[in-house]
Design an enzyme around this catalytic site. Structure first.
Site, PDB file in Angstrom:
ATOM      1  N   ARG A  60      -9.264  16.156  11.199  1.00 31.11           N
ATOM      2  CA  ARG A  60      -9.562  14.709  11.333  1.00 31.11           C
ATOM      3  C   ARG A  60      -9.621  13.991   9.990  1.00 31.11           C
ATOM      4  NH1 ARG A  60     -13.471  16.597  15.138  1.00 31.11           N
ATOM      5  NH2 ARG A  60     -12.569  16.652  17.228  1.00 31.11           N
ATOM      6  N   LYS A  96       0.545   3.383   5.120  1.00 31.82           N
ATOM      7  CA  LYS A  96       1.241   3.558   6.395  1.00 31.82           C
ATOM      8  C   LYS A  96       1.842   4.945   6.410  1.00 31.82           C
ATOM      9  CE  LYS A  96       2.730  -0.933   8.131  1.00 31.82           C
ATOM     10  NZ  LYS A  96       3.927  -1.711   8.547  1.00 31.82           N
ATOM     11  N   GLU A 146      14.454  -2.547  -1.017  1.00 33.33           N
ATOM     12  CA  GLU A 146      13.059  -2.963  -0.843  1.00 33.33           C
ATOM     13  C   GLU A 146      12.589  -3.822  -2.025  1.00 33.33           C
ATOM     14  OE1 GLU A 146      11.518  -2.613   1.916  1.00 33.33           O
ATOM     15  OE2 GLU A 146      12.122  -0.738   2.888  1.00 33.33           O
ATOM     16  N   LYS A 193       3.160  -5.339  -3.324  1.00 29.46           N
ATOM     17  CA  LYS A 193       2.722  -4.613  -2.132  1.00 29.46           C
ATOM     18  C   LYS A 193       1.202  -4.473  -2.121  1.00 29.46           C
ATOM     19  CE  LYS A 193       3.549  -1.192   1.206  1.00 29.46           C
ATOM     20  NZ  LYS A 193       4.535  -0.305   1.808  1.00 29.46           N
ATOM     21  N   GLU A 232      -2.205  -4.667   9.065  1.00 29.27           N
ATOM     22  CA  GLU A 232      -1.087  -5.473   9.550  1.00 29.27           C
ATOM     23  C   GLU A 232      -1.443  -6.341  10.740  1.00 29.27           C
ATOM     24  OE1 GLU A 232       2.795  -3.697   9.130  1.00 29.27           O
ATOM     25  OE2 GLU A 232       3.497  -4.697  10.921  1.00 29.27           O
ATOM     26  N   ARG A 283       0.736  -8.626   6.350  1.00 26.41           N
ATOM     27  CA  ARG A 283       1.436  -7.399   5.971  1.00 26.41           C
ATOM     28  C   ARG A 283       2.779  -7.244   6.677  1.00 26.41           C
ATOM     29  NH1 ARG A 283      -0.895  -1.291   4.956  1.00 26.41           N
ATOM     30  NH2 ARG A 283       1.138  -0.403   4.469  1.00 26.41           N
ATOM     31  N   ASN A 314       8.058  -6.388   6.287  1.00 26.69           N
ATOM     32  CA  ASN A 314       9.095  -5.812   7.146  1.00 26.69           C
ATOM     33  C   ASN A 314      10.295  -6.729   7.321  1.00 26.69           C
ATOM     34  OD1 ASN A 314       8.058  -3.206   7.896  1.00 26.69           O
ATOM     35  ND2 ASN A 314       6.430  -4.306   8.951  1.00 26.69           N
ATOM     36  N   HIS A 339      13.453  -5.336   8.729  1.00 24.17           N
ATOM     37  CA  HIS A 339      13.177  -3.974   9.190  1.00 24.17           C
ATOM     38  C   HIS A 339      13.327  -3.785  10.700  1.00 24.17           C
ATOM     39  CE1 HIS A 339      11.911  -3.329   5.119  1.00 24.17           C
ATOM     40  NE2 HIS A 339      11.429  -2.123   5.360  1.00 24.17           N
ATOM     41  N   HIS A 396      15.402  -0.745  11.677  1.00 26.19           N
ATOM     42  CA  HIS A 396      14.938   0.369  12.501  1.00 26.19           C
ATOM     43  C   HIS A 396      15.877   0.593  13.680  1.00 26.19           C
ATOM     44  CE1 HIS A 396      10.500   0.088  10.952  1.00 26.19           C
ATOM     45  NE2 HIS A 396      11.334   0.602  10.076  1.00 26.19           N
ATOM     46  N   HIS A 428      17.295   4.629   4.767  1.00 24.07           N
ATOM     47  CA  HIS A 428      16.448   3.520   5.201  1.00 24.07           C
ATOM     48  C   HIS A 428      16.818   2.218   4.489  1.00 24.07           C
ATOM     49  CE1 HIS A 428      12.987   1.290   6.562  1.00 24.07           C
ATOM     50  NE2 HIS A 428      12.477   1.211   5.342  1.00 24.07           N
TER      51      HIS A 428
END
Lengths: 440, 440
Positions: free
Chosen positions: A197, A219, A261, A303, A313, A317, A321, A324, A328, A341
């Site tokens: 955990r 992330k 990016e 960032k 987010e 935030r 993206n 993105h 994706h 990517h």
């Protein structure tokens, strides 16, 4: 938030080897042409922690004459990510892996698990192991070497990390170290969040993509067969250690992927940075150390500032993206790993700019500058031919930014450096963009 | 923290159907013999939210005459888990699944995924779906029905939850509902924490074990083949809804398993509760509603108080694991599912008491009372014969409570209701206990 030309310059200078080249000519463009010392001449030096100078999200003139270090020291740049009790530093500099102190101060407990891949392990695993254990006999290091590539960013591969951790009887006081690009960072971070955990972890990104984006901000996650990064956690590292020397071994295609990016930060919130990139793209592609160091630092600052304001987010935030959602869909639709990517992000950014222009939200000139800079970086500006409108629509429907059935997108709006995150747009513009970029 | 007899009584009363039976005789023992109305006579009633009365970790006399509800209302007990912006209520009462308002107020978004298993689905899935959608046409409910049992608490089974969520195109505004026992709650909670990096979830525990322990406090996770709960997250639900009517369908063995955790609360921190259990064990085994309701409420209060003070288990919370290090070794060693969790906890608790006594930390009388109460509950007081000393040692070495190689244990120390969490004990006592309880 825009930085002045002189502060940009100082920021760029701070990433180079200040012991040898502490003074720089004026002018933002000069950042790329700063004569940089051989990184190898720096590599055996040790930084004194006191010599690390920190920037808190703003590019500030921080190499004051009084701070010029003695010859045996190196100055690195530190960008702080301000998240209360989960705050952490991003160290940026050449040869940082030759400085065991920097890494060791962030290791908790006596056991370390380095998670890396078959490409990076032969290059840097020994070096990182040395940095973790040099003059530090109490620490023992295990490693797990995963296959390389986006297509392995899945539950089965992540289980190998847990298997190794359990087999090595690691306990809650251990530290996971991600050594590699974005795939390794995302998987190792998610594994660290879930093992017992939650255990400590450190990011050592070795690709430009990971250094300017994925290693910062917490992330983490893996892909689902039907969608990118659908399974994961927000989980912050103890530190991010960016040794810019690791870019020496990065293939050109991977370098360009990271630049996608970098361009993004300029477009969504930092017009001066975008303008700097327009002028210095050839220096970046030629891997001029000071240009790369400045691009990394400014990207991390952007960032860090966004993440500090919106870690989970809930709004701001999401602007990181830009492009993105299209990207994706391309990565999922073309098969994980077919495109890098950043390559998918480049095409997605052009699509977002196209849609923004169709909505009347940006001038044509901005759209053109987007296409131009990405072409200059030798990045794709259209999706692969296999992507159909239906494929885009079907994959985008499971995007994380869908809320109650409505697809929200990051779109450019206003002058250069401005964007919005919204579900309120004319659906026709999206349809037109998809049809304009797809063969059917 | 001890509650007085009269407050214990009032607490017990508050879980029964106060509209019909608001007044109770004095005396703690009476709690178990309170004449309870037929739960079915309550089942069609609706609670007004204002009538829910809350306890904040202490058993308090809260059914004041002024609060007697009108005939058409029901009084449930609410225990608050106080975790700042992640606080949530635990609702406890008979027939709560017949009250759609209670559940619906904690659903976020329009989409719900109920995660349940092949045993519970035929019993309660329709009822829960009804409760989620009654007078609430905007909400749609999907469900995923997993195989039942501890041996399925693994990554492969959890992937079925992600598959269903992705296939159903659920987005960040959805809600996962865990309907079942501890295995379902742990897996659904972990899946909710990781799906799109975190969506809302609700616990509807249907076993006594889950109602008194696993559904409260945000520990979620799955097993690794070599160790229990080694992979997971701390992730809090929006609410826990305990309909004590669901215990009507629980097998006796499962009921006894839950009692093992009830006994634990008494031993580690609540001597009056332990004494109440000694007097009321037969009422619990006979499923007297007011006795069960009181045991659930008091257990939740104890757990909520501990979790509020130490959510991430940096110290105090570990005490909730009395006997669990031995128990996890039994569960892993005997094969997941061979023994119920509470059965293993019972044997583990006896082993912890034995070791505490060998260390001279508790009187023999306490050890005897531990054995007696667990025997009375028809729970095992020794590990299965297949468990060897070596098996115990090897599995306990990967326990989450190992820190830098040192196994920390929860042991009883001092008068009844007192314990310690420590790695500082004579290793000989552990060896002696293991040899005393194993055949070799």
């Amino acid at each position: 938030m825009a930085a002045s030309a002189s502060s940009l310059l100082a920021a760029a200078a701070s990433s180079s080897c200040a012991a040898i080249s502490p003074r720089l000519p004026r002018g933002a463009q000069a950042a790329a042409s700063v004569p940089s010392p051989s990184r190898h001449s720096c590599a055996s030096l040790r930084a004194s922690p006191a010599r690390l100078h920190r920037s808190r999200f703003v590019a500030s003139a921080s190499v004051a004459p009084a701070m010029q270090p003695p010859a045996e020291s190196r100055v690195s740049t530190v960008v702080d990510v301000d998240l209360g009790d989960r705050s952490y530093p991003i160290y940026i500099g050449a040869g940082l892996l030759d400085e065991p102190d920097l890494l060791q101060r962030h290791v908790h407990g006596k056991r370390v698990l380095v998670v890396t891949n078959t490409t990076v392990a032969p290059l840097y695993l020994d070096k990182v192991t040395w940095a973790l254990t040099h003059n530090n006999p109490n620490v023992s290091v295990e490693s797990v070497i995963l296959p390389d590539g986006e297509k392995y960013k899945d539950m089965g591969t992540m289980m190998k990390v847990f298997d190794k951790a359990v087999e090595s009887r690691l306990d809650r006081r251990c530290t996971f170290v991600a050594l590699g690009g974005g795939v390794i960072g995302d998987m190792c971070g998610f594994a660290a969040s879930a093992f017992l955990r939650g255990v400590n972890f450190i990011q050592i990104p070795t690709t430009l993509m990971a250094q300017v984006d994925s290693s910062v901000g917490g992330k983490t996650g893996i892909n689902h067969p039907n969608g990118k990064n659908l399974i994961g956690a927000f989980y912050q590292p103890q530190c991010v250690l960016i040794d810019t020397d690791t870019l020496n071994t990065l293939p050109d295609r991977e370098l360009a992927s990271g630049i996608a990016e970098v361009v993004k930060y300029g477009l969504i919130r930092d017009a001066p940075f975008f303008e700097w990139q327009e002028k210095n793209m050839s220096a970046l592609l030629a891997r001029e150390p000071s240009a790369l160091a400045y691009a990394i630092k400014r990207s991390c600052e952007n960032k860090a500032e966004v993440v500090a304001q919106d870690e989970k987010e809930s709004g701001l935030r999401a602007t990181l993206n830009l492009g993105h959602t299209f990207a994706h869909a391309i990565e999922t639709g073309a098969g994980y790993g077919a495109w890098l990517h950043g390559e998918a992000v480049a095409a997605g950014t052009v699509m977002a700019a196209d849609m923004s222009h169709r909505l009347g939200w940006i001038d044509e000139s901005i759209k053109k500058r987007v296409v131009d800079i990405l072409e200059q970086a030798k990045l794709p500006i259209t999706p692969p031919e296999t992507m159909t409108v239906e494929k885009f629509e079907s994959i985008m429907a499971v995007d994380k930014k869908v809320a109650d059935g409505l697809l929200r997108l990051i779109l450019l709006k206003g002058p250069l450096g401005s964007c919005v995150f919204t579900g309120e747009y004319d659906r026709k513009a999206l349809d037109e963009t998809l049809h304009a970029f797809c063969n059917n």
